[in-house]
Design an enzyme around this catalytic site. Structure first.
Site, short mmCIF file in Angstrom:
data_model
loop_
_atom_site.label_atom_id
_atom_site.label_comp_id
_atom_site.label_asym_id
_atom_site.label_seq_id
_atom_site.Cartn_x
_atom_site.Cartn_y
_atom_site.Cartn_z
N PHE A 122 0.85 -1.19 0.00
CA PHE A 122 0.00 0.00 0.00
C PHE A 122 0.88 1.23 0.00
O PHE A 122 1.73 1.40 0.88
CB PHE A 122 -0.91 0.00 1.22
N GLU A 126 4.46 9.80 1.69
CA GLU A 126 5.46 10.45 0.84
C GLU A 126 6.45 11.20 1.72
O GLU A 126 6.19 11.41 2.91
CB GLU A 126 4.79 11.41 -0.14
N ALA A 129 4.51 14.01 3.12
CA ALA A 129 3.10 13.76 3.41
C ALA A 129 2.96 12.44 4.14
O ALA A 129 2.99 11.38 3.53
CB ALA A 129 2.27 13.75 2.12
N GLY A 130 2.84 12.54 5.46
CA GLY A 130 2.64 11.35 6.27
C GLY A 130 1.23 11.34 6.83
O GLY A 130 0.29 10.86 6.22
N ARG A 266 17.80 -16.58 37.44
CA ARG A 266 18.88 -15.73 37.94
C ARG A 266 18.77 -15.59 39.46
O ARG A 266 17.70 -15.29 40.00
CB ARG A 266 18.77 -14.34 37.30
N GLN A 334 15.04 -4.10 31.77
CA GLN A 334 15.40 -3.77 33.15
C GLN A 334 15.51 -5.02 34.02
O GLN A 334 16.42 -5.14 34.85
CB GLN A 334 14.35 -2.82 33.74
N GLY A 337 18.67 -6.67 33.38
CA GLY A 337 19.83 -5.86 33.75
C GLY A 337 20.81 -5.73 32.59
O GLY A 337 20.42 -5.50 31.45
N GLU A 361 1.04 3.60 11.07
CA GLU A 361 -0.43 3.52 11.02
C GLU A 361 -1.06 4.77 11.64
O GLU A 361 -2.16 4.73 12.18
CB GLU A 361 -0.96 2.26 11.72
N THR A 363 0.64 8.27 13.80
CA THR A 363 1.30 8.41 15.10
C THR A 363 0.27 8.49 16.22
O THR A 363 -0.91 8.80 16.00
CB THR A 363 2.16 9.68 15.15
#
Length: 380
Positions: A122, A126, A129-130, A266, A334, A337, A361, A363
């Protein structure tokens, strides 16, 4: 860790996909991520298993799979790799505009191509042009029984692997949105594939510049009518946004599993680190966001299957799930670690892959504009 309710048929479909992905995708995943390569061999295996273009209606020879089952399948694909999952789905999803606004002949033709394993891309965005689709500069000029298309498209998913392109072009720039028209363009008409974008994440999904230079297409390649392209796109996006978030939900499920497994294995101070409340609360937050995201998607799937309006739920889900995916992936890093920050462990990739869901799709900021617009139009 995330329980999903499925019937027997749905479980069989999910297990079929998992078997192929574990056997064929996982062994080459690291190499594909490094080189930004879409594994066409895995695509072909899933296609041969009947898992491509599952949304093609039964009346056109397809499975006509309902949205609930599609969403469960998509989450499974996203669990293994969001980039591959997105492009595998986008290859057929990009033809949705034909099923929304095309002629009966076009729908039957598109179905035949999809069921033969052909890929659609699709082409809307551009360089300038978003989110503002009305600003597109790609033109389509009538010349007898043909249109001549000129323009450059950017950030086009599946560009380099596509057989066909659905192209948004304007017949009159002064008309803005009302001039946008959709065209079906075959690759062999001279479509040029430009730069392969070297992305931070979603690297198994090819993203390209696509160039249309004096491309001639017959007038019967219009999807819908002149000037109706924008309305078709907007109608399509209402369903596309939550569909895309299914891959983010799959990513979150993977992050929960990886972080939980690590936290159980861990040890620190002679006990598994999952026993430490501060860290266990991170895992709890991850599970919370993942479960709510999955539940939201299942609710939306039901609405779509019942042909009910989403009334902004697509935009709301897009915001919530994409932001949740970034948070869950960050928490996974996190939990691990220093190990979470190196490529020997999978969660750093999940963090890279997650960010794009807040961007494409439309923002998240554009989704807020959409929701605010709904409120301003609603009755008091």
């Amino acid at each position: 860790m995330v329980d999903r309710i499925m019937n027997e048929e749905q479980r069989d479909i999910v297990d079929l996909a998992k078997g192929i992905l574990e056997k064929e995708l996982v062994p080459q995943l690291e190499e594909c991520d490094k080189t930004s390569r879409f594994p066409t061999d895995v695509f072909q295996s899933l296609f041969k298993a009947g898992l491509y273009a599952v949304e093609v209606p039964e009346e056109y020879g397809g499975l006509g799979m309902n949205f609930e089952t599609q969403f469960l399948l998509n989450e499974t694909l996203g669990y293994y790799d969001t980039g591959f999952a997105f492009s595998f789905h986008a290859g057929s999803m990009s033809a949705d505009s034909i099923f929304i606004g095309g002629t009966e002949e076009q729908k039957r033709w598109a179905s035949e191509q999809l069921l033969a394993g052909k890929v659609f891309a699709f082409c809307l965005t551009e360089p300038a042009a978003g989110s503002d689709a009305g600003a597109i500069t790609t033109t389509a000029k009538r010349d007898g029984d043909e249109y001549i298309i000129n323009g450059n498209k950017t950030f086009i998913s599946c560009g380099e692997i596509a057989d066909y392109f659905i192209v948004a072009a304007t017949i009159d720039k002064s008309l803005k949105h009302k001039g946008i028209t959709l065209f079906l363009v075959e690759k062999e008409r001279g479509v040029q594939i430009g730069k392969h974008e070297d992305k931070m994440g979603l690297r198994l999904s090819p993203t390209n510049e696509v160039i249309f230079d004096e491309i001639r297409v017959p007038a019967d390649h219009i999807i819908g009518r002149e000037g109706k392209g924008f309305s078709i796109v907007m109608k399509n996006m209402e369903a596309v946004r939550p569909q895309t978030m299914t891959f983010a939900a799959g990513l979150m499920m993977r992050a929960v599993d990886e972080a939980t497994r690590f936290a159980k294995e861990r040890t620190s101070f002679n006990m598994p680190i999952i026993k430490f409340q501060g860290l266990s609360f991170l895992l709890a937050d991850m599970l919370k966001l993942t479960q709510v995201s999955h539940g939201t998607l299942m609710y939306i799937a039901r609405l779509l299957d019942e042909k009910q309006p989403l009334n902004g739920m697509g935009a709301s889900a897009k915001i919530f799930i994409s932001e949740s995916a970034s948070q869950v992936a960050s928490h996974a890093v996190q939990v691990l670690g220093g190990y979470g920050y190196i490529k020997d462990y999978p969660v750093e990739k999940l963090m890279r892959d997650a960010k794009i869901f807040e961007i494409f799709e439309g923002t998240n900021q554009i989704q807020q504009v959409v929701l605010a617009g709904l409120l301003s139009k609603s009755d008091k």
